[in-house]
Enzyme design. Structure first.
Site, PDB file in Angstrom:
ATOM      1  CG  ASP A 332      -2.134  -0.780   1.101  1.00 28.39           C
ATOM      2  OD1 ASP A 332      -2.523  -1.027  -0.041  1.00 28.39           O
ATOM      3  OD2 ASP A 332      -2.719  -1.167   2.123  1.00 28.39           O
ATOM      4  CG  ASP A 590      -5.621  -0.383   5.343  1.00 28.87           C
ATOM      5  OD1 ASP A 590      -6.239  -0.825   4.352  1.00 28.87           O
ATOM      6  OD2 ASP A 590      -5.361   0.825   5.489  1.00 28.87           O
ATOM      7  CG  ASP A 594      -7.054  -4.206   1.539  1.00 26.48           C
ATOM      8  OD1 ASP A 594      -7.376  -3.982   0.359  1.00 26.48           O
ATOM      9  OD2 ASP A 594      -6.625  -3.330   2.305  1.00 26.48           O
TER      10      ASP A 594
END
Length: 949
Positions: A332, A590, A594
């Site tokens: 990310d 997170d 996901d």
């Protein structure tokens, strides 16, 4: 009140809390919409029990015995039985000494395994307790975050996006929820839950926010009842398969050796029955790596604890070996590569409404933000106000739409002081532009501003408003008006660039996966030095257009530095395609959406402050922010893996060395070695080798994994050499006067008891010294071992030397040989130790394929998912690319004279691979154009672009 309620009163047979009206639920549970008091909650906790599933109470004694129940232990147990049942003939009593010794060895190994695993389990439980699911609960009239375990029927809880529902509950007033119940019901699509519906413990909130009243907890929930009916299945992991394969190899080697001995000793040599049994016991006792499960388990347990100290908690122990082999990390951007501390530059705010100024744009966006439980965007915007309370000053909130990954915006419906209803929204600029249905010049201007912000690495946030004349929160309202655009800056972490460079040097390719615009991703990639060869998520579709230069999607994903505008489903696709290309993939995440990608990845990594759903789906949970934690975890995992691999090569070598060496001595000279002395060797070896779990090691500079071919080949070569060294030593001591002539020691011809002593010491020294060879990648005397290992080795060999010098044990048929012979044996062992390193290098060189390049191009010993053998070809290609584009050749990673060692060679290859990864951008059509533009100083704005922008 609490004393008046019990589980019997609210059992389904008596009252169906799932079906009755919600108001009746409050009556049956004897609670109110004000929630429970803390005292009442504690009382109900005593009645209903903790809100968690029943944990099976494990019998400690049976667990201890379980460490004696595996194939390697079975062989040792068979040897113990042989010692008292079969070894009972020839006028000699049963071999009680060996039986007791074998039993003690088994108990010692089981005790160490039991203690270490118990300690590791306690440590893991303590760490995971810090990550226990939490929930927002109403107690004493105040909302607060508490551990889900304290919930009781009658509690009021709040459920929002990303939460795992902590207990069975009935929904109260609010917007519908999207609930993922796939773990419970198998439904693939999220179910929509309205007011009054039941939600089950263990399901995941995908969208929305609402309050609910708890109706069942713990084992009384739908999930708890289902779990109570079935036992969990234990899947055999890759680590266990490797352990089994190595154990089977050792057992088969011993079996072959014993079969050869039986065929030759009895039918051909007509040896005595008891002597033959003793020789078979020597192979059984000495050849089995009985400590292997203990050493590897202890090594992983200690390593897992070290990872937790670095901020990475391993939920699955075998994730350590997968982390060691990871060669692609999909990371990310927000919060991992950047600080996730957003700032708004007021001077750059763009206003689109005529009657609005910049301050009012900030106020509207603050109204569309949360005032509690804020995310980074909400915090940055509300803090722009002089007083955060201004966000709700002068208005009455009617309804708030929280952020969700689908709509990518928040909205608030409110009433102003004049009684007029309004609605404002903030979110991703594309979503707000679409919401306002912008057209023509206004839309073009908005996109120009967004692109201008993106070129400077700034994220954009759109703000819109509308009136709600119907005065109903469900009404559509008047057409949305586009108010303005706010620039958000999320600075990169100070250590991200250096961390990415370290990752590349370690052979780990970092790919940025971001939901932001492509230009922002490129600018961030440029600042971090990770390359700008990035593509929009639309390029992941199976169509070859100008944006990808006709490159197949899987190849595009492999070569790209990152992707922008990514949705959670794209993450899953990226992981899948990379795995199809034989990569071992790590994925950070997170959010609740996901979870599929985290589960699909070889190593799912839940970042700091991840949702419960993401943590549940991951293999490793980070407790500290940033990419540096992951890279440190990679290094630690490789060090742990290196220790385990070092030991397995050692174990295979010792098996071959014992079986072949003592078999040849027994068959060529018909010499009967004492099984008890082999047992002493095994006990001292195990005591020393236990310290390898804390040994100093240099982590592999490239992704590493179990390479059974390398383990078995190296073990066979080193073991065969040591066996031949022992055979030569025995020949010199038994049949010649070489040692007497050269060193002046007395001859041992015809002195079998003293021959056993010298043979015992020679085998003991070189067998234990082998660990220094297998633990090092270069010369064993160059890489300093851990102090604990050194101390253990010297203590064990001091004991072995004293036994060989002074022991006079008739039951073991050994008599001390004196200090003279001990000195000779040490000299002989040191001289014959030196070639072990050379043999190690030759074996690795042969397995690497370099010796066979003329026959088979780039044959490698690497059997992981990725073909690392292409390193040399890629290095040549990289040099050619640098020459073509006028770039200097990369500097060597090591400039000292020790380039002969394999460590420096492999490290150099890792550096080359990192260079190749950077040059891939130049190799693509887009990268080629950019490279030529930079080289020739062209104005890129005047070029006709046909590549991804």
């Amino acid at each position: 009140m609490a004393a008046d309620i019990s589980w019997d009163e609210i059992k389904k047979e008596n009252v169906d809390l799932e079906k009755i009206p919600v108001d009746e639920v409050f009556q049956q549970l004897k609670c109110s919409r004000e929630g429970l008091s803390s005292e009442e909650g504690r009382n109900r906790l005593q009645i209903f029990g903790a809100n968690k599933l029943e944990e099976k109470v494990e019998n400690k004694f049976l667990k201890f015995l379980g460490f004696m129940w595996n194939p390697l232990s079975w062989v040792m147990e068979a040897a113990a039985i042989m010692a008292i049942v079969l070894a009972n003939g020839g006028g000699r009593p049963p071999d009680w000494q060996d039986f007791v010794g074998i039993t003690c060895l088994l108990i010692i190994n089981s005790t160490i395994s039991f203690i270490e695993e118990n300690n590791a389990g306690n440590a893991a439980a303590a760490l995971m307790a810090n990550l226990a699911p939490k929930t927002k609960v109403l107690r004493d009239g105040r909302w607060g975050e508490q551990e889900a375990a304290i919930l009781v029927p009658g509690d009021l809880i709040s459920i929002k996006l990303g939460d795992i529902v902590p207990a069975d509950a009935r929904l109260l007033e609010g917007d519908p929820l999207k609930i993922d119940q796939s773990a419970l019901t198998g439904e693939s699509l999220p179910a929509t839950k309205h007011q009054g519906d039941e939600v089950f413990s263990g399901s995941t909130c995908k969208q929305g926010e609402i309050e609910a009243v708890v109706i069942a907890t713990g084992v009384h929930t739908f999930f708890g009842k289902a779990a109570h009916l079935v036992d969990s299945t234990n899947n055999v992991g890759h680590f266990q398969k490797v352990l089994t394969a190595i154990g089977n190899f050792c057992i088969c080697s011993i079996g072959i050796g014993m079969l050869i001995e039986i065929i030759i000793m009895y039918p051909i040599q007509h040896r005595k029955y008891r002597d033959g049994i003793d020789n078979l016991l020597v192979l059984l006792i000495g050849g089995i790596p009985i400590a292997m499960p203990t050493v590897l388990s202890v090594t992983m347990a200690i390593g897992s604890h070290r990872l937790s100290q670095q901020g990475a908690i391993t939920k699955r122990m075998t994730a350590i070996e997968e982390m060691a082999g990871m060669d692609v990390l999909c990371s990310d951007k927000t919060g991992t590569l950047t600080l996730n501390k957003l700032t708004v530059d007021k001077n750059l705010i763009e206003v689109f409404s005529k009657d609005v100024d910049k301050d009012y744009v900030i106020l509207l966006s603050a109204r569309a933000s949360r005032v509690e439980n804020q995310d980074a965007i909400d915090t940055s915007i509300v803090n722009m106000l002089g007083d955060p309370k201004e966000a709700r000053a002068g208005i009455t909130e009617v309804h708030f739409l929280p952020f969700n990954p689908v709509e990518k915006r928040t909205a608030i419906t409110y009433i102003d002081t004049n009684g007029e209803w309004h609605r404002c929204s903030k979110g991703a600029p594309e979503q707000i532009i679409e919401l306002c249905d912008l057209k023509g010049e206004t839309k073009r201007r908005a996109h120009e501003i967004i692109d201008k912000f993106a070129e400077r690495g700034l994220r954009s946030l759109g703000v819109a408003r509308q009136r709600v004349p119907e005065k109903d929160k469900e009404s559509a309202g008047t057409p949305w008006e586009f108010v303005g655009l706010l620039p958000l800056f999320d600075p990169p972490r100070h250590d991200s660039a250096e961390t990415i460079r370290r990752a590349l040097d370690l052979g780990v390719n970092v790919k940025m996966i971001t939901g932001d615009q492509l230009a922002i991703g490129k600018e961030t990639g440029r600042r971090l030095g990770m390359g700008t060869n990035m593509y929009p998520s639309s390029s992941l579709l199976e169509n070859k257009d100008d944006t990808t230069g006709g490159v197949p999607v899987d190849e595009l994903i492999e070569k790209a530095d990152g992707f922008a505008g990514v949705f959670p489903e794209h993450k899953y696709e990226i992981v899948r395609k990379l795995q199809e290309r034989k990569h071992i993939v790590g994925m950070t995440g997170d959010g609740v959406n996901d979870a599929p990608a985290l589960k699909k990845a070889d190593i799912g990594i839940a970042v700091d402050d991840a949702t419960d759903a993401a943590r549940s789906a991951s293999d490793i949970v980070l407790t500290e922010p940033g990419l540096s934690v992951i890279v440190s975890a990679v290094l630690t995992s490789r060090a742990i893996f290196q220790r385990m691999k070092n030991y397995t090569i050692y174990a295979v070598s010792i098996t071959i060395r014992i079986v072949l060496g003592f078999m040849l001595v027994a068959l060529i000279w018909e010499f009967d070695f004492s099984p008890f002395m082999v047992l002493i060797i095994a006990i001292l070896n195990d005591g020393t080798i236990m310290t390898i779990s804390k040994d100093r090691v240099k982590p592999s500079p490239i992704p590493d994994s179990w390479k059974l071919k390398e383990i078995f080949a190296t073990g066979v070569v080193l073991g065969t050499y040591m066996a031949l060294v022992t055979v030569v030593f025995f020949w010199l001591a038994h049949d010649t006067t070489f040692f007497s002539d050269k060193f002046g020691v007395r001859s041992l011809q015809g002195k079998d008891e003293e021959l056993i002593a010298v043979l015992y010491l020679q085998v003991s020294i070189i067998s234990q010294a082998l660990i220094f060879v297998t633990r090092s990648r270069s010369w064993s005397f160059v890489e300093r071992p851990g102090l604990l290992l050194l101390i253990a080795f010297f203590v064990a060999q001091l004991i072995a030397t004293l036994i060989a010098t002074y022991a006079h044990w008739e039951f073991a048929r050994i008599k001390g040989c004196g200090w003279g012979w001990c000195g000779v044996i040490w000299i002989y062992s040191i001289v014959t130790y030196i070639p072990l390193d050379i043999l190690k290098f030759i074996t690795r060189y042969t397995l690497s394929g370099k010796a066979w390049n003329n026959m088979i191009e780039n044959r490698t010993a690497f059997t992981t998912k990725k073909d690392y053998g292409r390193g040399e070809r890629e290095a040549q290609w990289a040099l050619a690319q640098r020459t073509l584009h006028g770039l200097k050749p990369p500097e060597s990673m090591f400039e000292d004279t020790a380039t002969y060692t394999e460590l420096s060679e492999i490290a150099e290859q890792a550096k080359k691979r990192a260079e190749v990864a950077r040059l891939r951008e130049v190799h693509t059509l887009k990268g080629h154009v950019e490279s030529v533009v930079k080289l020739k100083g062209l104005d890129i704005d005047n070029l006709n672009q046909h590549y991804t922008v």
